[in-house]
Design a protein around this motif. Structure first.
Motif, PDB file in Angstrom:
ATOM      1  N   GLY A 145       0.926  -1.176  -0.111  1.00 53.92           N
ATOM      2  CA  GLY A 145      -0.033   0.004   0.018  1.00 53.92           C
ATOM      3  C   GLY A 145       0.869   1.300  -0.075  1.00 53.92           C
ATOM      4  O   GLY A 145       1.893   1.251   0.454  1.00 53.92           O
ATOM      5  N   ILE A 146       0.227   2.349  -0.292  1.00 50.66           N
ATOM      6  CA  ILE A 146       1.073   3.492  -0.636  1.00 50.66           C
ATOM      7  C   ILE A 146       0.361   4.704   0.305  1.00 50.66           C
ATOM      8  O   ILE A 146      -0.552   5.025   0.373  1.00 50.66           O
ATOM      9  N   LEU A 147       1.523   5.459   0.919  1.00 49.75           N
ATOM     10  CA  LEU A 147       1.181   6.709   1.665  1.00 49.75           C
ATOM     11  C   LEU A 147       1.540   7.778   1.013  1.00 49.75           C
ATOM     12  O   LEU A 147       2.575   7.833   0.289  1.00 49.75           O
ATOM     13  N   GLY A 148       0.582   8.689   0.920  1.00 47.69           N
ATOM     14  CA  GLY A 148       0.930  10.125   0.051  1.00 47.69           C
ATOM     15  C   GLY A 148       0.591  11.248   0.870  1.00 47.69           C
ATOM     16  O   GLY A 148      -0.541  11.520   1.442  1.00 47.69           O
ATOM     17  N   ILE A 149       1.734  12.119   1.164  1.00 48.64           N
ATOM     18  CA  ILE A 149       1.473  13.141   2.012  1.00 48.64           C
ATOM     19  C   ILE A 149       2.142  14.365   0.957  1.00 48.64           C
ATOM     20  O   ILE A 149       2.727  14.430   0.354  1.00 48.64           O
ATOM     21  N   GLN A 150       1.246  15.463   1.269  1.00 47.76           N
ATOM     22  CA  GLN A 150       1.527  16.721   0.462  1.00 47.76           C
ATOM     23  C   GLN A 150       2.115  17.860   1.730  1.00 47.76           C
ATOM     24  O   GLN A 150       1.422  17.767   2.635  1.00 47.76           O
ATOM     25  N   ALA A 151       3.171  18.302   1.144  1.00 43.00           N
ATOM     26  CA  ALA A 151       3.929  19.234   2.197  1.00 43.00           C
ATOM     27  C   ALA A 151       4.391  20.340   1.445  1.00 43.00           C
ATOM     28  O   ALA A 151       4.524  20.400   0.138  1.00 43.00           O
ATOM     29  N   PHE A 152       4.723  21.522   1.949  1.00 38.37           N
ATOM     30  CA  PHE A 152       5.383  22.601   1.409  1.00 38.37           C
ATOM     31  C   PHE A 152       6.831  22.905   1.608  1.00 38.37           C
ATOM     32  O   PHE A 152       7.587  22.318   2.613  1.00 38.37           O
ATOM     33  N   ILE A 200       9.316  11.551  -4.436  1.00 36.08           N
ATOM     34  CA  ILE A 200       9.019  13.066  -4.182  1.00 36.08           C
ATOM     35  C   ILE A 200       8.750  13.948  -5.494  1.00 36.08           C
ATOM     36  O   ILE A 200       9.867  14.083  -6.218  1.00 36.08           O
ATOM     37  N   LYS A 201       7.618  14.453  -5.748  1.00 38.27           N
ATOM     38  CA  LYS A 201       7.485  15.171  -7.020  1.00 38.27           C
ATOM     39  C   LYS A 201       7.472  16.790  -6.388  1.00 38.27           C
ATOM     40  O   LYS A 201       6.449  17.042  -5.428  1.00 38.27           O
ATOM     41  N   VAL A 202       8.295  17.596  -7.227  1.00 34.23           N
ATOM     42  CA  VAL A 202       8.338  18.852  -6.684  1.00 34.23           C
ATOM     43  C   VAL A 202       7.624  19.792  -7.672  1.00 34.23           C
ATOM     44  O   VAL A 202       8.064  19.735  -9.104  1.00 34.23           O
ATOM     45  N   GLU A 203       6.583  20.355  -7.171  1.00 37.45           N
ATOM     46  CA  GLU A 203       6.072  21.479  -8.015  1.00 37.45           C
ATOM     47  C   GLU A 203       6.203  22.862  -7.740  1.00 37.45           C
ATOM     48  O   GLU A 203       5.619  23.207  -6.577  1.00 37.45           O
ATOM     49  N   LYS A 204       6.875  23.623  -8.777  1.00 42.82           N
ATOM     50  CA  LYS A 204       7.205  25.048  -8.226  1.00 42.82           C
ATOM     51  C   LYS A 204       5.887  25.857  -8.369  1.00 42.82           C
ATOM     52  O   LYS A 204       5.350  25.721  -9.436  1.00 42.82           O
ATOM     53  N   ASP A 205       5.701  26.674  -7.577  1.00 38.31           N
ATOM     54  CA  ASP A 205       4.404  27.419  -7.560  1.00 38.31           C
ATOM     55  C   ASP A 205       4.404  28.544  -7.006  1.00 38.31           C
ATOM     56  O   ASP A 205       5.483  28.833  -6.031  1.00 38.31           O
ATOM     57  N   GLY A 206       3.710  29.622  -7.101  1.00 39.70           N
ATOM     58  CA  GLY A 206       3.839  30.957  -6.246  1.00 39.70           C
ATOM     59  C   GLY A 206       2.930  31.917  -6.965  1.00 39.70           C
ATOM     60  O   GLY A 206       2.212  31.682  -7.950  1.00 39.70           O
ATOM     61  N   ASN A 207       2.787  33.210  -6.272  1.00 39.05           N
ATOM     62  CA  ASN A 207       1.840  34.127  -6.975  1.00 39.05           C
ATOM     63  C   ASN A 207       2.226  35.569  -6.310  1.00 39.05           C
ATOM     64  O   ASN A 207       3.165  35.578  -5.033  1.00 39.05           O
ATOM     65  N   THR A 257       7.524  44.795  -5.331  1.00 41.78           N
ATOM     66  CA  THR A 257       7.836  45.295  -6.634  1.00 41.78           C
ATOM     67  C   THR A 257       6.610  45.805  -7.389  1.00 41.78           C
ATOM     68  O   THR A 257       5.628  45.793  -6.704  1.00 41.78           O
ATOM     69  N   ASP A 258       6.714  46.014  -8.552  1.00 42.74           N
ATOM     70  CA  ASP A 258       5.498  46.740  -9.261  1.00 42.74           C
ATOM     71  C   ASP A 258       4.290  45.939  -9.230  1.00 42.74           C
ATOM     72  O   ASP A 258       3.129  46.140  -9.110  1.00 42.74           O
ATOM     73  N   GLN A 259       4.622  44.581  -9.406  1.00 39.42           N
ATOM     74  CA  GLN A 259       3.643  43.555  -9.129  1.00 39.42           C
ATOM     75  C   GLN A 259       3.076  43.067  -7.986  1.00 39.42           C
ATOM     76  O   GLN A 259       2.162  42.179  -7.692  1.00 39.42           O
ATOM     77  N   GLY A 260       3.955  43.443  -6.845  1.00 37.27           N
ATOM     78  CA  GLY A 260       3.450  42.955  -5.566  1.00 37.27           C
ATOM     79  C   GLY A 260       4.762  42.248  -5.124  1.00 37.27           C
ATOM     80  O   GLY A 260       5.955  42.538  -5.467  1.00 37.27           O
ATOM     81  N   ILE A 261       4.606  41.219  -3.772  1.00 37.55           N
ATOM     82  CA  ILE A 261       5.374  40.509  -3.298  1.00 37.55           C
ATOM     83  C   ILE A 261       5.497  39.164  -3.913  1.00 37.55           C
ATOM     84  O   ILE A 261       4.423  38.625  -3.885  1.00 37.55           O
ATOM     85  N   TRP A 262       6.648  38.633  -4.237  1.00 39.82           N
ATOM     86  CA  TRP A 262       6.419  37.140  -4.752  1.00 39.82           C
ATOM     87  C   TRP A 262       6.503  36.414  -3.547  1.00 39.82           C
ATOM     88  O   TRP A 262       7.078  36.242  -2.440  1.00 39.82           O
ATOM     89  N   ASN A 263       5.238  35.370  -3.768  1.00 43.60           N
ATOM     90  CA  ASN A 263       4.958  34.445  -2.606  1.00 43.60           C
ATOM     91  C   ASN A 263       5.172  32.919  -3.238  1.00 43.60           C
ATOM     92  O   ASN A 263       4.316  32.638  -3.931  1.00 43.60           O
ATOM     93  N   ASP A 264       6.350  32.601  -2.778  1.00 45.11           N
ATOM     94  CA  ASP A 264       6.657  31.065  -3.136  1.00 45.11           C
ATOM     95  C   ASP A 264       5.783  30.186  -2.757  1.00 45.11           C
ATOM     96  O   ASP A 264       5.323  30.316  -1.497  1.00 45.11           O
ATOM     97  N   ILE A 265       5.213  29.092  -3.385  1.00 44.42           N
ATOM     98  CA  ILE A 265       4.169  28.063  -2.833  1.00 44.42           C
ATOM     99  C   ILE A 265       4.820  26.740  -3.188  1.00 44.42           C
ATOM    100  O   ILE A 265       4.051  25.927  -3.939  1.00 44.42           O
ATOM    101  N   THR A 266       6.253  26.438  -3.354  1.00 46.43           N
ATOM    102  CA  THR A 266       6.460  25.300  -4.045  1.00 46.43           C
ATOM    103  C   THR A 266       6.135  23.994  -3.161  1.00 46.43           C
ATOM    104  O   THR A 266       6.032  24.259  -1.684  1.00 46.43           O
ATOM    105  N   THR A 267       5.545  23.040  -3.671  1.00 40.92           N
ATOM    106  CA  THR A 267       4.742  22.101  -3.089  1.00 40.92           C
ATOM    107  C   THR A 267       5.403  20.821  -3.270  1.00 40.92           C
ATOM    108  O   THR A 267       5.843  20.508  -4.402  1.00 40.92           O
ATOM    109  N   PHE A 268       5.439  19.798  -2.237  1.00 38.73           N
ATOM    110  CA  PHE A 268       5.950  18.456  -2.381  1.00 38.73           C
ATOM    111  C   PHE A 268       4.882  17.523  -2.396  1.00 38.73           C
ATOM    112  O   PHE A 268       4.044  17.668  -1.528  1.00 38.73           O
ATOM    113  N   TYR A 269       4.715  16.612  -3.420  1.00 37.60           N
ATOM    114  CA  TYR A 269       3.912  15.439  -3.282  1.00 37.60           C
ATOM    115  C   TYR A 269       4.837  14.098  -2.991  1.00 37.60           C
ATOM    116  O   TYR A 269       5.644  13.723  -3.995  1.00 37.60           O
TER     117      TYR A 269
END
Ligand SMILES: C[S@@+](CC[C@H](N)C(=O)[O-])C[C@H]1O[C@@H](n2cnc3c(N)ncnc32)[C@H](O)[C@@H]1O
Length: 277
Positions: A145-152, A200-207, A257-269
């Motif tokens: 069986g598989i355990l799947g955890i999502q974390a930042f 571990i899948k790393v997905e770069k994200d942010g806004n 910055t002109d666009q705002g503040i970069w908020n990284d939300i890199t996520t690990f699966y």
């Protein structure tokens, strides 16, 4: 619904999320992440699945749709308000292969070798003892069986990262996502709990976010600190707290910055298998 006998740390978490439960689904952000955790988790018809710290049931509902009527999903959480929201959604969707229980993830009891999948999204760092939790959850997984955890990642959430840096100067260690914040740390945790085929899948994200939104990320003492009790900020005087907050806000201003503040939300699966033998 029966009452849980929680320690102060867990009662504060339960109260926080019950207070948030009405509005938790207002943004689709957690829903998106939880769905991805299930999507990558190779769920099949007929499986038995446990969703740990289910909240409003994002993973549990996604999984219940996939396992069909021959499968069974259980979602557990310590916050009665979150469980009530999850149950309401399951009723509306008419999902009768799904059950929600009020329970502490570090104190659950299910038959050994029972579930094909166990998921935990956006909640692992709330556990008081990460390796002990993994070992407990592993017991309930079927061999194979598989355990799947999502974390930042530890780079995620600009407010948290700046808070940590400022508090360091005051001799305070404020952990947030640090215990699971790198691929190596996640790998080590799952290895310590004897999982194999760790992936571990790393997905770069942010806004970009506004200065005002970033300021709201200050680690107020009224918000429990994941994995830390008593709250690390309780060591500071009111004057020190005010000064630290001022430094935090100034640091944020310097990131604008002109666009705002970069908020990284890199996520690990994070996935690991319980060995077949
Ligand atoms: C950020 S929410 C995540 C909810 C859901 N998994 C999702 O992806 O939207 C964190 C959840 O963890 C729950 N939680 C924290 N510690 C817990 C524990 N020891 N046992 C069960 N649930 C817990 C909280 O009550 C809250 O519902």
């Amino acid at each position: 619904m029966h009452q849980l006998n929680l320690n102060n740390y867990k009662q504060e978490i339960a109260d926080l999320y019950t207070r948030r439960s009405d509005k938790y689904d207002n943004s689709d952000w957690h829903w998106r992440i939880a769905n991805r955790l299930v999507e990558y988790g190779q769920v099949d018809t007929g499986q038995k699945i446990l969703d740990i710290a289910t909240g409003t049931g994002h993973c549990a509902i996604a999984a219940a749709k996939l396992v069909g009527s021959s499968g069974k999903v259980i979602g557990i959480d310590i916050a009665p308000g979150m469980i009530a929201q999850a149950q309401k959604k399951a009723n509306i969707l008419g999902l009768n292969n799904l059950e929600f229980l009020l329970a502490d993830a570090e104190n659950i009891d299910f038959p050994a070798n029972h579930f094909e999948r166990i998921f935990c999204a956006s909640a692992f760092i709330w556990m008081s003892d990460l390796v002990k939790s993994l070992l407990l959850w592993r017991k309930f997984l079927k061999p194979g069986g598989i355990l799947g955890i999502q974390a930042f990642a530890e780079t995620a959430f600009v407010g948290g990262v700046i808070t940590q840096n400022i508090l360091k100067k005051y001799g305070i260690s404020y952990l947030m996502s640090q215990p699971t914040g790198t691929v190596e740390k996640c790998q080590n945790l799952l290895q310590k709990a004897s999982f194999e085929l760790i992936e571990i899948k790393v997905e770069k994200d942010g806004n970009y976010i506004s200065l005002e939104s970033a300021k709201k990320m200050w680690a107020g003492i009224s918000h429990p600190a994941p994995g830390q009790y008593p709250h690390p900020l309780s060591k500071l005087s009111i004057e020190e707290l005010n000064q630290a907050k001022l430094e935090f806000e100034n640091e944020l201003k310097s990131l604008q910055t002109d666009q705002g503040i970069w908020n990284d939300i890199t996520t690990f699966y994070i996935y690991g298998r319980k060995p077949k033998v």
